[in-house]
Design an enzyme around this catalytic site. Structure first.
Site, PDB file in Angstrom:
ATOM      1  N   ASP A   1       0.832  -1.213   0.000  1.00 47.89           N
ATOM      2  CA  ASP A   1       0.000   0.000   0.000  1.00 47.89           C
ATOM      3  C   ASP A   1       0.861   1.256   0.000  1.00 47.89           C
ATOM      4  O   ASP A   1       0.463   2.295  -0.546  1.00 47.89           O
ATOM      5  CB  ASP A   1      -0.940  -0.018   1.216  1.00 47.89           C
ATOM      6  CG  ASP A   1      -2.202   0.820   1.011  1.00 47.89           C
ATOM      7  OD1 ASP A   1      -2.361   1.411  -0.061  1.00 47.89           O
ATOM      8  OD2 ASP A   1      -3.032   0.874   1.940  1.00 47.89           O
TER       9      ASP A   1
ATOM     10  N   CYS B   1      -3.069   9.428   0.082  1.00 47.43           N
ATOM     11  CA  CYS B   1      -4.473   9.420  -0.287  1.00 47.43           C
ATOM     12  C   CYS B   1      -4.618  10.420  -1.419  1.00 47.43           C
ATOM     13  O   CYS B   1      -4.326  11.597  -1.244  1.00 47.43           O
ATOM     14  CB  CYS B   1      -5.326   9.854   0.898  1.00 47.43           C
ATOM     15  SG  CYS B   1      -7.044  10.135   0.440  1.00 47.43           S
TER      16      CYS B   1
END
Lengths: 336, 336
Positions: A20, A245
């Site tokens: 991630d 993000c």
């Protein structure tokens, strides 16, 4: 005993930084560096490491070396080495490279799934059912990661019943060993986390439940504690807190492994993680990714990493106590 | 009802950014800008604003305009305007400028007090007793801020009994209206916070207890929740999360006002704060201080600040549902 006092309760930590985290870095981390880092992580006490993702090398060039990395890392028998797979092709590649588990992914939000995967949720589910069948044939367990389980950046709230419905299909129709509730863009808040976690724990006590939080709005650790209070004991986190993000440039990414371990251990939880070894691994990240990480522990050190007294401390004390030194509230350090 | 569900419980927020934040900035924020910012903050619903500090202008030039700022702000009768004062001279200046309260300060750690203030704790206490007498004569309440209440960067742990002993002297010998337990360098952790807070609330139920946390090691919000769970309802926080820690260059400063309000309101607490107005004030900071703030809420927005669907969303959905579009797990957004 309350939530603030861990009382040696066991909490399992799962490292996702090399997947991630690295997937959203602008630069390609060299394959040998990835392997060396994962080998360090394997010795920290992490229960699981999400090594990489078997996705299209064109789509995510940062993880184009998935096979080599998963094949060449040194396996610690105490660690589950998982890999994210979006489809049948990815599953075949991951199985060939000896993944211990396949981590499937779809979104609990229809808009997010359509925008991101160009499939309806039903289409995703049917495709992942095939992937799970392949895993079963290979004797491998699967985990389902449900993105946007605490909210969708386009739709807003995603109801608990929607999340539970999709989790149920994976647990009951597919026999998924684990379910991960992913707070993909940092929308989870503690009350919501406690409620959804309780419901999952109650309905599927035998299913491995993971909570995957992002610290985008500063609620990461509080969400972890709310989930523990509701019965969860398994958390994804990312070394250095890497993993951004796209909706919040500059905001933090995944909850930071060493921050979560540092806090939980202070509170008396047993994470099984060697914090020194973890911090040492985190300190290796900046040269690999070309920038500092959001890790507060790397910057500030552990709580009891003390600082030396000022060089003139003994003299100052002596003269102060003799009344020979004028009080000097210069506040060179900190007054608040 | 549990800690994760506020159930409309009232929590009082106290803004310290223009004092604890500005004191550690490298540049001087113009007096008129300070006044305008405090005037914005006065309308947000903060219960108290620590406007400035009456310290030596040579020691902290950033706050050399303390008198003008405190005199010229527009007072909202619902807000307590407090000022930090280290000594008699500071108290006289603050009283002249019409402070509503004097915030005294000393450290619970002998080493920190000696290094920082060049006084033993006993010497500080005696000096502050004089300050309190001056405040009493002027009809003003005092608050005592105990630095290093959760640990000292040089000594390490500071025992709860030490902190309670100093708090007791201020509450019982001096009649301090309030006590602030300051986590000066971010060493507090939730279990410790819950324990120390319970003891204070139990011993001095009539004393205004404030918790002042720094987010240096990422535990700020968790510490706030632990304190609420133990009976506290009053917190210092700093707009934008400004206010650094000299021991941890690059680490976060005070807990961020808008992050704490955002989280507590989501959980159902009643902070009395207008979050929109607070975020608007936080957005004014970067041009004043010359850099971005650590505020995750300024970067990421509130949880339900939604993002538009992709421009081609309708077409993608249409074609996907007709089976005309190839699944494209490009993960342009986020998969975790």
């Amino acid at each position: 005993m309350n939530i603030w006092d861990g009382g040696r309760r066991r909490v399992y930590m799962q490292e996702v930084g090399t997947r991630d985290g690295f997937q959203s870095e602008g630069i390609f981390v060299e394959t040998r560096d990835k392997i060396a880092l994962i080998d360090m992580l394997s010795k920290t006490g992490m229960a699981k490491i999400e090594v990489t993702a078997f996705v299209s090398p064109q789509a995510i060039p940062a993880l184009r070396d998935a096979e080599i990395v998963l094949r060449e890392i040194e396996r610690n028998p105490g660690v589950i080495y998982t890999a994210l797979v979006p489809n049948v092709r990815g599953a075949e590649r991951a199985i060939d490279a000896h993944a211990d588990e396949l981590n499937l992914v779809m979104s609990a939000s229809e808009s997010h799934n359509l925008s991101n995967l160009r499939m309806t949720r039903d289409q995703s589910f049917n495709a992942l059912k095939q992937v799970a069948a392949i895993a079963r044939d290979a004797g491998l367990p699967v985990n389902i990661s449900l993105s946007c389980a605490f909210g969708c950046p386009m739709e807003g709230d995603v109801s608990a019943s929607t999340v539970l419905e999709w989790a149920e299909r994976f647990v009951e129709e597919i026999g998924s060993r684990g379910v991960t509730l992913c707070d993909t863009t940092g929308m989870a808040y503690p009350r919501q986390v406690a409620e959804l976690t309780s419901q999952c724990v109650e309905r599927w006590p035998q299913t491995e439940l993971t909570l995957h939080f992002h610290n985008t709005r500063g609620m990461g650790l509080a969400n972890v504690l709310a989930a523990i209070d509701a019965g969860a004991n398994r958390f994804d986190a990312s070394l250095g807190g890497i993993g951004g993000c796209p909706y919040a440039p500059g905001a933090s990414g995944n909850v930071c492994s060493e921050e979560i371990v540092h806090a939980l251990e202070l509170m008396g939880y047993d994470t099984g993680v060697d914090l020194d070894a973890l911090i040492a691994a985190a300190r290796c990240l900046p040269p690999l990714i070309g920038h500092d990480t959001p890790s507060q522990i790397v910057k500030a050190g552990r709580r009891l990493d003390l600082h030396p007294l000022p060089a003139d401390f003994a003299a100052v004390r002596e003269r102060t106590m003799q009344g020979k030194l004028k009080p000097k509230p210069h506040y060179g350090m900190n007054i608040g």
